[in-house]
Scaffold this motif. Structure first.
Motif, PDB file in Angstrom:
ATOM      1  N   LYS A  48       0.817  -1.216   0.000  1.00  0.00           N
ATOM      2  CA  LYS A  48       0.000   0.000   0.000  1.00  0.00           C
ATOM      3  C   LYS A  48       0.851   1.267   0.000  1.00  0.00           C
ATOM      4  O   LYS A  48       0.310   2.378   0.001  1.00  0.00           O
ATOM      5  CB  LYS A  48      -0.912  -0.002   1.223  1.00  0.00           C
TER       6      LYS A  48
ATOM      7  N   GLN B  61      -6.513  -8.167  -1.908  1.00  0.00           N
ATOM      8  CA  GLN B  61      -7.074  -6.858  -2.264  1.00  0.00           C
ATOM      9  C   GLN B  61      -5.999  -5.814  -2.570  1.00  0.00           C
ATOM     10  O   GLN B  61      -6.102  -5.095  -3.577  1.00  0.00           O
ATOM     11  CB  GLN B  61      -8.003  -6.363  -1.160  1.00  0.00           C
TER      12      GLN B  61
ATOM     13  N   GLU C 198      -5.422  -3.836  -6.177  1.00  0.00           N
ATOM     14  CA  GLU C 198      -5.305  -2.380  -6.296  1.00  0.00           C
ATOM     15  C   GLU C 198      -4.029  -1.988  -7.040  1.00  0.00           C
ATOM     16  O   GLU C 198      -4.000  -0.967  -7.736  1.00  0.00           O
ATOM     17  CB  GLU C 198      -5.346  -1.757  -4.910  1.00  0.00           C
TER      18      GLU C 198
ATOM     19  N   HIS D 139     -10.069  -5.750 -13.683  1.00  0.00           N
ATOM     20  CA  HIS D 139      -8.817  -5.002 -13.611  1.00  0.00           C
ATOM     21  C   HIS D 139      -7.751  -5.626 -14.521  1.00  0.00           C
ATOM     22  O   HIS D 139      -6.995  -4.903 -15.188  1.00  0.00           O
ATOM     23  CB  HIS D 139      -8.304  -4.960 -12.167  1.00  0.00           C
TER      24      HIS D 139
END
Length: 544
Positions: A150, A186, A190, A225
């Motif tokens: 992240k 997840q 992303e 995606h």
């Protein structure tokens, strides 16, 4: 009978099974009951098979190992995320930190130390032999690496963390589970939207490397995606990784991928099949082979896209990595309904398969024979199309000279052909010279194959009896040494073989004690080119 790949393994066939799953020496279905035959045998062999899954896993591991090697060769890590100055190198190889130093660095608040420790851990996990996956997991590094995914301000750190997690996920099911339960899916999805191509590509790789948790990836909405990344300007290495990941999302039968996922992926696979890169084509074809390895409904989802003509073209490829999965996919399709099989025939499948029976790779010969055996398991008009495309000469050649694993598939094709053929088609089968190699294979060490051959011989003898020409056929079998072999099989250690051989001898060869009397018989049911000499007629039938 139609057979999926499951029936190709000893002990896994559903061929004439009776109580306790013993193979019984029952007679083959009569030629007068095609509907009964199709109802009993057409859709058998579609059950789940551990052996089948093991073969698929071995094939996947070989492809994965090659892909890993190519990826490691092409990646120049120093050009994207250079080693920190504190790392000493010798002969170009960075010296790893100790595990304690890695743990301390990963848990540091300093991004530089985090990067250094994560990169060192990734290099440890990337080593070819015995990577310390278990140690890294037990050290509790996964949650922290998931956090690094992240860190959008530090793409180098994201990249190293994604690669390290990929290596862990490629281990055992438990190790993959540790990555999934650590919350990696997840954040990886992303990263598919990352502006950094290297980070994005590594996320693609990670998501495709854990097939056991395929459904977790699908339900997290990864497919849209992934598909959004496909574009004409995408680097070929990146496109290969996307195709690889899509193929893994199509894998596994317990359960199959959900209908929503299949409907999302299929248009992309059709698009990828138009590419010229062999790796892209290979993985797209493997994906389709997974999707067609199942029920007729699953096969229909693929066939109805109109993909068959392209698959037939790819079956002519000189590159084995494209030919093999395209052939497997078409082979899966013809295990389906008669209509689905006819669609494959209409797409030109029979223009290619007879040539593949003569391929220099036995594995391709075997796949082609398996596909043709399932065509032969259909109605007599499918058998007529096999004859029209002259499949019998290469089939007989395989029965005579092929490797035994290929001969077994060829025997299946003959059995299906003989069971469903009209009388005229059966005559053409005998004229092809098929009896000679079948008789020779009666000495094979495979119980199932010997039983099938005995049933084929019995079926042909019964057909000849209906035409009052059994004596002529018996003469042919005697001249080929078949009677001696069948008589010897009466003493076979396998009870079913012994009983089947005894039934043939008593029913078809016990009536005439003087074999010489057969040689005085004029004419032949199977052919009239002997000009009055029985042995000459049988020579025609034998293909001599």
């Amino acid at each position: 009978m139609k057979r999926s790949q499951v029936c190709r393994d000893p002990g896994q066939s559903s061929y004439f099974k009776g109580p306790s799953n013993l193979l019984l020496p029952v007679n083959m279905p009569t030629l007068d009951a095609p509907e009964e035959r199709r109802r009993k045998f057409k859709y058998r062999g579609k059950d789940v098979s551990l052996r089948r899954q093991q073969r698929m896993a071995v094939s996947l591991e070989l492809r994965k190992a090659k892909k890993d090697e190519q990826t490691l060769k092409r990646r120049n890590i120093t050009s994207f995320c250079p080693d920190t100055p504190s790392e000493k190198t010798a002969k170009g190889v960075a010296v790893s930190l100790t595990l304690g130093e890695i743990i301390k660095g990963v848990n540091s608040s300093d991004p530089v130390l985090c990067f250094q420790a994560t990169q060192t851990a990734r290099k440890m996990l990337s080593q070819e032999k015995n990577p310390p996956l278990k140690l890294v997991i037990e050290a509790g590094l996964i949650p922290r690496m998931v956090e690094f995914l992240k860190s959008s301000l530090y793409p180098c750190l994201q990249f190293e963390a994604a690669w390290a997690l990929t290596n862990i996920a490629s281990g055992t099911s438990e190790q993959t589970r540790a990555v999934v339960e650590g919350g990696a899916i997840q954040p990886l999805i992303e990263l598919l939207s990352s502006s950094n191509v290297a980070v994005c590509e590594q996320a693609v790789w990670a998501l495709g490397d854990g097939p056991e948790f395929r459904d977790n990836v699908i339900t997290s909405n990864a497919i849209p995606h992934l598909l959004a990344l496909i574009s004409p300007t995408l680097p070929i290495t990146f496109l290969r990784n996307i195709t690889w990941t899509l193929s893994n999302l199509c894998r596994n039968k317990n359960p199959y991928p959900c209908d929503t996922a299949v409907k999302q992926i299929l248009p992309a696979l059709l698009h990828l099949l138009q590419h010229q890169d062999s790796e892209v084509l290979s993985d797209a074809c493997w994906a389709l082979s997974y999707l067609t390895d199942g029920s007729n409904k699953r096969i229909g989802q693929v066939v109805n896209t109109g993909v068959l003509p392209r698959l037939v073209v790819l079956m002519t490829s000189s590159e084995l990595n494209v030919l093999t999965p395209s052939l497997r996919t078409v082979g899966n399709i013809v295990t389906g309904t008669d209509e689905q099989t006819q669609m494959a025939i209409d797409a030109g499948m029979l223009n290619v398969l007879p040539q593949l029976l003569q391929h220099n790779k036995p594995s391709i010969q075997k796949e082609a024979a398996w596909a043709l055996s399932n065509v032969a398991a259909g109605p007599c008009h499918h058998i007529q199309q096999l004859l029209a495309y002259d499949v019998l000469p290469p089939l007989v050649a395989l029965l005579k000279n092929g490797e035994f694993k290929v001969q077994k598939e060829a025997v299946w094709m003959v059995a299906n052909f003989a069971t469903g053929a009209t009388m005229d088609q059966l005559i053409q089968l005998v004229h092809s010279g098929v009896l000679e190699p079948l008789v020779n294979l009666l000495t094979a060490p495979d119980v199932k194959i010997v039983l099938i051959i005995l049933d084929v011989i019995s079926c042909i003898l019964q057909a000849a009896e209906k035409r009052s020409e059994k004596e002529n056929l018996c003469l042919l079998i005697e001249e080929l040494g078949g009677i001696d072999r069948i008589e010897a099989l009466q003493l076979h250690e396998n009870r079913q073989i012994g009983q089947s051989a005894l039934n043939i001898i008593e029913k078809h060869f016990g009536e005439v004690s003087d074999l010489g009397a057969w040689r005085s018989i004029q004419g032949s049911w199977w052919g009239s080119s002997a000009e009055g000499h029985p042995a000459g007629a049988w020579a025609v039938a034998c293909g001599r």
